[in-house]
Motif scaffolding. Sequence first.
Motif, PDB file in Angstrom:
ATOM      1  N   TRP A   4       0.827  -1.195   0.000  1.00 25.77           N
ATOM      2  CA  TRP A   4       0.000   0.000   0.000  1.00 25.77           C
ATOM      3  C   TRP A   4       0.863   1.247   0.000  1.00 25.77           C
ATOM      4  CZ3 TRP A   4      -1.472  -4.519   1.956  1.00 25.77           C
ATOM      5  CH2 TRP A   4      -2.792  -4.916   1.823  1.00 25.77           C
ATOM      6  N   PHE A   5       0.390   2.276  -0.696  1.00 27.77           N
ATOM      7  CA  PHE A   5       0.996   3.593  -0.630  1.00 27.77           C
ATOM      8  C   PHE A   5       0.301   4.368   0.482  1.00 27.77           C
ATOM      9  CE2 PHE A   5       1.913   2.583  -5.052  1.00 27.77           C
ATOM     10  CZ  PHE A   5       3.173   3.104  -5.231  1.00 27.77           C
ATOM     11  N   GLY A   6       1.037   5.208   1.160  1.00 23.83           N
ATOM     12  CA  GLY A   6       0.455   6.082   2.170  1.00 23.83           C
ATOM     13  C   GLY A   6       1.181   7.405   2.161  1.00 23.83           C
ATOM     14  N   THR A   7       0.561   8.422   2.730  1.00 21.80           N
ATOM     15  CA  THR A   7       1.206   9.732   2.843  1.00 21.80           C
ATOM     16  C   THR A   7       1.005  10.279   4.249  1.00 21.80           C
ATOM     17  OG1 THR A   7      -0.780  10.884   2.042  1.00 21.80           O
ATOM     18  CG2 THR A   7       0.914  10.347   0.399  1.00 21.80           C
ATOM     19  N   GLN A   8       1.905  11.147   4.654  1.00 19.51           N
ATOM     20  CA  GLN A   8       1.775  11.896   5.897  1.00 19.51           C
ATOM     21  C   GLN A   8       1.908  13.372   5.551  1.00 19.51           C
ATOM     22  OE1 GLN A   8       5.061   9.970   8.056  1.00 19.51           O
ATOM     23  NE2 GLN A   8       3.603   9.544   9.684  1.00 19.51           N
ATOM     24  N   ASP A   9       1.228  14.208   6.302  1.00 20.14           N
ATOM     25  CA  ASP A   9       1.329  15.641   6.109  1.00 20.14           C
ATOM     26  C   ASP A   9       2.785  16.065   6.288  1.00 20.14           C
ATOM     27  OD1 ASP A   9      -0.130  18.366   5.983  1.00 20.14           O
ATOM     28  OD2 ASP A   9       1.212  18.500   7.732  1.00 20.14           O
ATOM     29  N   LEU A  10       3.357  16.702   5.285  1.00 24.59           N
ATOM     30  CA  LEU A  10       4.773  17.060   5.322  1.00 24.59           C
ATOM     31  C   LEU A  10       5.079  18.093   6.407  1.00 24.59           C
ATOM     32  CD1 LEU A  10       7.345  16.209   3.960  1.00 24.59           C
ATOM     33  CD2 LEU A  10       7.028  18.020   2.290  1.00 24.59           C
ATOM     34  N   ALA A  26       8.580   6.637  10.891  1.00 21.04           N
ATOM     35  CA  ALA A  26       9.668   7.344  11.570  1.00 21.04           C
ATOM     36  C   ALA A  26       9.124   8.514  12.379  1.00 21.04           C
ATOM     37  CB  ALA A  26      10.703   7.821  10.561  1.00 21.04           C
ATOM     38  N   THR A  27       8.007   9.065  11.949  1.00 21.33           N
ATOM     39  CA  THR A  27       7.338  10.138  12.686  1.00 21.33           C
ATOM     40  C   THR A  27       5.962   9.629  13.108  1.00 21.33           C
ATOM     41  OG1 THR A  27       8.457  11.685  11.200  1.00 21.33           O
ATOM     42  CG2 THR A  27       6.770  12.606  12.627  1.00 21.33           C
ATOM     43  N   PRO A  28       5.891   8.865  14.197  1.00 25.03           N
ATOM     44  CA  PRO A  28       4.625   8.225  14.584  1.00 25.03           C
ATOM     45  C   PRO A  28       3.535   9.200  15.032  1.00 25.03           C
ATOM     46  CG  PRO A  28       6.302   7.824  16.242  1.00 25.03           C
ATOM     47  CD  PRO A  28       6.977   8.534  15.106  1.00 25.03           C
ATOM     48  N   SER A  29       3.897  10.428  15.369  1.00 20.45           N
ATOM     49  CA  SER A  29       2.884  11.389  15.804  1.00 20.45           C
ATOM     50  C   SER A  29       2.051  11.927  14.643  1.00 20.45           C
ATOM     51  CB  SER A  29       3.553  12.548  16.538  1.00 20.45           C
ATOM     52  OG  SER A  29       4.478  13.197  15.684  1.00 20.45           O
ATOM     53  N   CYS A  30       2.466  11.671  13.407  1.00 17.61           N
ATOM     54  CA  CYS A  30       1.736  12.129  12.220  1.00 17.61           C
ATOM     55  C   CYS A  30       0.881  10.989  11.693  1.00 17.61           C
ATOM     56  CB  CYS A  30       2.705  12.588  11.133  1.00 17.61           C
ATOM     57  SG  CYS A  30       3.804  13.921  11.661  1.00 17.61           S
ATOM     58  N   THR A  31      -0.380  11.270  11.452  1.00 17.42           N
ATOM     59  CA  THR A  31      -1.268  10.232  10.936  1.00 17.42           C
ATOM     60  C   THR A  31      -0.884   9.865   9.506  1.00 17.42           C
ATOM     61  OG1 THR A  31      -2.862  11.854  10.136  1.00 17.42           O
ATOM     62  CG2 THR A  31      -3.211  10.975  12.368  1.00 17.42           C
ATOM     63  N   ILE A  32      -1.202   8.648   9.114  1.00 16.50           N
ATOM     64  CA  ILE A  32      -0.939   8.165   7.760  1.00 16.50           C
ATOM     65  C   ILE A  32      -2.270   7.942   7.071  1.00 16.50           C
ATOM     66  CG2 ILE A  32       0.087   6.361   6.322  1.00 16.50           C
ATOM     67  CD1 ILE A  32       1.904   5.681   8.712  1.00 16.50           C
ATOM     68  N   ASP A  33      -2.418   8.468   5.885  1.00 12.67           N
ATOM     69  CA  ASP A  33      -3.603   8.209   5.064  1.00 12.67           C
ATOM     70  C   ASP A  33      -3.238   7.124   4.066  1.00 12.67           C
ATOM     71  OD1 ASP A  33      -5.147  10.227   6.291  1.00 12.67           O
ATOM     72  OD2 ASP A  33      -4.241  11.754   4.998  1.00 12.67           O
ATOM     73  N   TRP A  34      -3.598   5.880   4.368  1.00 13.07           N
ATOM     74  CA  TRP A  34      -3.310   4.768   3.473  1.00 13.07           C
ATOM     75  C   TRP A  34      -4.362   4.700   2.381  1.00 13.07           C
ATOM     76  CZ3 TRP A  34       1.345   3.064   3.892  1.00 13.07           C
ATOM     77  CH2 TRP A  34       1.978   2.988   5.135  1.00 13.07           C
ATOM     78  N   GLU A  35      -3.963   4.340   1.181  1.00 10.52           N
ATOM     79  CA  GLU A  35      -4.926   4.118   0.108  1.00 10.52           C
ATOM     80  C   GLU A  35      -5.802   2.936   0.485  1.00 10.52           C
ATOM     81  OE1 GLU A  35      -2.878   3.724  -3.618  1.00 10.52           O
ATOM     82  OE2 GLU A  35      -1.938   5.685  -3.432  1.00 10.52           O
ATOM     83  N   SER A  36      -7.030   2.922   0.008  1.00  8.98           N
ATOM     84  CA  SER A  36      -7.979   1.887   0.413  1.00  8.98           C
ATOM     85  C   SER A  36      -7.723   0.540  -0.254  1.00  8.98           C
ATOM     86  CB  SER A  36      -9.411   2.341   0.132  1.00  8.98           C
ATOM     87  OG  SER A  36      -9.570   2.605  -1.251  1.00  8.98           O
ATOM     88  N   THR A  37      -7.038   0.544  -1.391  1.00  9.31           N
ATOM     89  CA  THR A  37      -6.736  -0.712  -2.074  1.00  9.31           C
ATOM     90  C   THR A  37      -5.228  -0.797  -2.307  1.00  9.31           C
ATOM     91  OG1 THR A  37      -7.057   0.304  -4.250  1.00  9.31           O
ATOM     92  CG2 THR A  37      -8.971  -0.813  -3.272  1.00  9.31           C
ATOM     93  N   PRO A  38      -4.687  -2.011  -2.383  1.00 10.81           N
ATOM     94  CA  PRO A  38      -3.243  -2.150  -2.623  1.00 10.81           C
ATOM     95  C   PRO A  38      -2.833  -1.525  -3.947  1.00 10.81           C
ATOM     96  CG  PRO A  38      -4.229  -4.281  -2.094  1.00 10.81           C
ATOM     97  CD  PRO A  38      -5.347  -3.310  -2.277  1.00 10.81           C
ATOM     98  N   GLY A  39      -1.616  -0.979  -3.974  1.00 15.60           N
ATOM     99  CA  GLY A  39      -1.059  -0.463  -5.213  1.00 15.60           C
ATOM    100  C   GLY A  39      -0.666  -1.592  -6.154  1.00 15.60           C
ATOM    101  N   GLY A  40      -0.513  -2.794  -5.623  1.00 15.15           N
ATOM    102  CA  GLY A  40      -0.154  -3.972  -6.397  1.00 15.15           C
ATOM    103  C   GLY A  40       0.112  -5.125  -5.455  1.00 15.15           C
TER     104      GLY A  40
END
Length: 161
Positions: A5-11, A62-76
Amino acid sequence: MDGFWFGTQDLDCVLDTSSKLSKRSIPLRSTIEYAHRLIFYRGKIFEWGTTDVGYAIGTAPATPSCTIDWESTPGGTSVCGVQTAERFARSYEDSYGHYNFVLNNCHAFANRLARLLWTHQCSQWQRPSWLRTLMRNASRRREQSVPSGKRRHQDEPVIVD
Protein backbone atom coordinates in the motif's frame (compact mmCIF):
# COMPACT_ATOMS: atom_id res chain seq x y z
CA MET A 1 1.15 -12.95 -3.16
CA ASP A 2 0.91 -10.10 -0.68
CA GLY A 3 -0.27 -6.56 -1.38
CA PHE A 4 1.62 -3.35 -0.78
CA TRP A 5 0.00 0.00 0.00
CA PHE A 6 1.00 3.59 -0.63
CA GLY A 7 0.46 6.08 2.17
CA THR A 8 1.21 9.73 2.84
CA GLN A 9 1.77 11.90 5.90
CA ASP A 10 1.33 15.64 6.11
CA LEU A 11 4.77 17.06 5.32
CA ASP A 12 4.38 19.98 7.75
CA CYS A 13 3.82 17.44 10.51
CA VAL A 14 6.78 15.25 9.46
CA LEU A 15 9.09 18.26 9.16
CA ASP A 16 7.49 19.87 12.23
CA THR A 17 7.19 23.22 10.47
CA SER A 18 5.22 26.03 12.03
CA SER A 19 4.07 27.66 8.79
CA LYS A 20 1.82 25.87 6.34
CA LEU A 21 2.50 26.14 2.62
CA SER A 22 -0.49 26.08 0.29
CA LYS A 23 -1.22 22.60 -0.99
CA ARG A 24 -1.91 21.98 -4.66
CA SER A 25 -3.87 19.13 -6.09
CA ILE A 26 -1.19 17.00 -7.74
CA PRO A 27 -1.90 13.49 -9.09
CA LEU A 28 -1.41 10.72 -6.55
CA ARG A 29 2.07 9.19 -6.50
CA SER A 30 3.55 12.27 -8.08
CA THR A 31 7.19 12.82 -7.19
CA ILE A 32 6.47 16.43 -6.24
CA GLU A 33 3.37 16.08 -4.06
CA TYR A 34 3.54 18.12 -0.85
CA ALA A 35 3.31 15.08 1.43
CA HIS A 36 5.60 12.39 2.74
CA ARG A 37 5.10 9.07 0.93
CA LEU A 38 5.55 5.65 2.54
CA ILE A 39 5.07 2.02 1.48
CA PHE A 40 3.49 -0.64 3.70
CA TYR A 41 4.46 -4.19 2.77
CA ARG A 42 4.20 -7.41 4.76
CA GLY A 43 3.74 -5.69 8.09
CA LYS A 44 6.51 -3.10 7.68
CA ILE A 45 6.61 0.56 6.71
CA PHE A 46 9.36 1.70 4.33
CA GLU A 47 10.41 5.36 4.08
CA TRP A 48 13.17 7.51 2.63
CA GLY A 49 14.37 10.94 3.68
CA THR A 50 13.20 11.09 7.31
CA THR A 51 16.23 9.83 9.24
CA ASP A 52 19.97 10.44 9.46
CA VAL A 53 20.67 7.22 7.53
CA GLY A 54 18.11 8.16 4.86
CA TYR A 55 15.78 5.20 5.09
CA ALA A 56 13.47 3.93 7.80
CA ILE A 57 12.00 0.45 8.16
CA GLY A 58 9.64 -0.46 10.96
CA THR A 59 6.19 -1.36 12.15
CA ALA A 60 5.52 2.34 12.80
CA PRO A 61 6.52 5.38 10.73
CA ALA A 62 9.67 7.34 11.57
CA THR A 63 7.34 10.14 12.69
CA PRO A 64 4.63 8.22 14.58
CA SER A 65 2.88 11.39 15.80
CA CYS A 66 1.74 12.13 12.22
CA THR A 67 -1.27 10.23 10.94
CA ILE A 68 -0.94 8.16 7.76
CA ASP A 69 -3.60 8.21 5.06
CA TRP A 70 -3.31 4.77 3.47
CA GLU A 71 -4.93 4.12 0.11
CA SER A 72 -7.98 1.89 0.41
CA THR A 73 -6.74 -0.71 -2.07
CA PRO A 74 -3.24 -2.15 -2.62
CA GLY A 75 -1.06 -0.46 -5.21
CA GLY A 76 -0.15 -3.97 -6.40
CA THR A 77 0.90 -7.40 -5.23
CA SER A 78 4.24 -9.10 -4.95
CA VAL A 79 5.84 -12.45 -4.24
CA CYS A 80 9.06 -10.83 -2.97
CA GLY A 81 9.98 -11.46 0.64
CA VAL A 82 10.04 -8.56 3.07
CA GLN A 83 13.83 -9.06 3.24
CA THR A 84 14.04 -7.98 -0.41
CA ALA A 85 12.30 -4.69 0.39
CA GLU A 86 14.55 -4.22 3.44
CA ARG A 87 17.70 -4.76 1.34
CA PHE A 88 16.37 -2.36 -1.27
CA ALA A 89 15.81 0.34 1.38
CA ARG A 90 19.20 -0.18 3.01
CA SER A 91 21.05 0.04 -0.31
CA TYR A 92 18.86 2.74 -1.86
CA GLU A 93 21.34 5.58 -1.38
CA ASP A 94 24.17 3.49 -2.88
CA SER A 95 21.99 2.74 -5.89
CA TYR A 96 20.23 6.07 -6.48
CA GLY A 97 22.26 8.69 -4.61
CA HIS A 98 21.68 11.08 -1.73
CA TYR A 99 18.29 12.46 -0.80
CA ASN A 100 17.19 15.43 -2.88
CA PHE A 101 13.94 17.25 -2.04
CA VAL A 102 12.92 17.41 -5.72
CA LEU A 103 14.85 14.76 -7.66
CA ASN A 104 15.39 11.85 -5.24
CA ASN A 105 12.75 12.17 -2.58
CA CYS A 106 10.36 9.90 -0.68
CA HIS A 107 8.04 9.71 -3.71
CA ALA A 108 10.83 8.50 -6.01
CA PHE A 109 11.82 5.92 -3.36
CA ALA A 110 8.22 4.67 -3.00
CA ASN A 111 7.76 4.44 -6.77
CA ARG A 112 11.03 2.53 -7.21
CA LEU A 113 10.24 0.13 -4.36
CA ALA A 114 6.74 -0.39 -5.76
CA ARG A 115 8.20 -1.09 -9.21
CA LEU A 116 10.58 -3.66 -7.69
CA LEU A 117 7.76 -5.36 -5.79
CA TRP A 118 5.30 -5.25 -8.69
CA THR A 119 7.74 -6.59 -11.30
CA HIS A 120 8.86 -9.37 -8.92
CA GLN A 121 12.54 -8.54 -9.60
CA CYS A 122 13.32 -9.87 -6.13
CA SER A 123 16.56 -11.69 -6.89
CA GLN A 124 18.60 -8.59 -7.78
CA TRP A 125 18.23 -7.27 -4.21
CA GLN A 126 19.29 -10.57 -2.66
CA ARG A 127 22.91 -9.94 -3.62
CA PRO A 128 25.24 -8.09 -1.22
CA SER A 129 25.39 -4.33 -1.85
CA TRP A 130 29.09 -4.42 -2.79
CA LEU A 131 28.31 -6.95 -5.55
CA ARG A 132 25.35 -4.89 -6.82
CA THR A 133 27.60 -1.81 -6.97
CA LEU A 134 30.25 -3.74 -8.88
CA MET A 135 27.64 -5.08 -11.34
CA ARG A 136 26.02 -1.63 -11.74
CA ASN A 137 29.39 -0.03 -12.53
CA ALA A 138 30.16 -2.75 -15.08
CA SER A 139 26.74 -2.21 -16.66
CA ARG A 140 27.32 1.56 -16.88
CA ARG A 141 30.63 0.99 -18.65
CA ARG A 142 28.86 -1.30 -21.15
CA GLU A 143 26.10 1.31 -21.66
CA GLN A 144 28.65 3.95 -22.64
CA SER A 145 29.44 1.91 -25.74
CA VAL A 146 25.74 1.46 -26.69
CA PRO A 147 24.15 4.00 -29.08
CA SER A 148 22.14 6.58 -27.09
CA GLY A 149 18.78 5.42 -28.53
CA LYS A 150 19.37 1.91 -27.16
CA ARG A 151 20.15 2.79 -23.53
CA ARG A 152 17.91 1.52 -20.76
CA HIS A 153 15.88 3.91 -18.62
CA GLN A 154 17.71 4.91 -15.40
CA ASP A 155 14.99 3.42 -13.16
CA GLU A 156 15.01 0.01 -14.83
CA PRO A 157 16.80 -2.55 -12.68
CA VAL A 158 20.11 -3.88 -13.90
CA ILE A 159 19.90 -7.65 -13.70
CA VAL A 160 23.13 -9.53 -14.11
CA ASP A 161 23.20 -13.25 -13.38
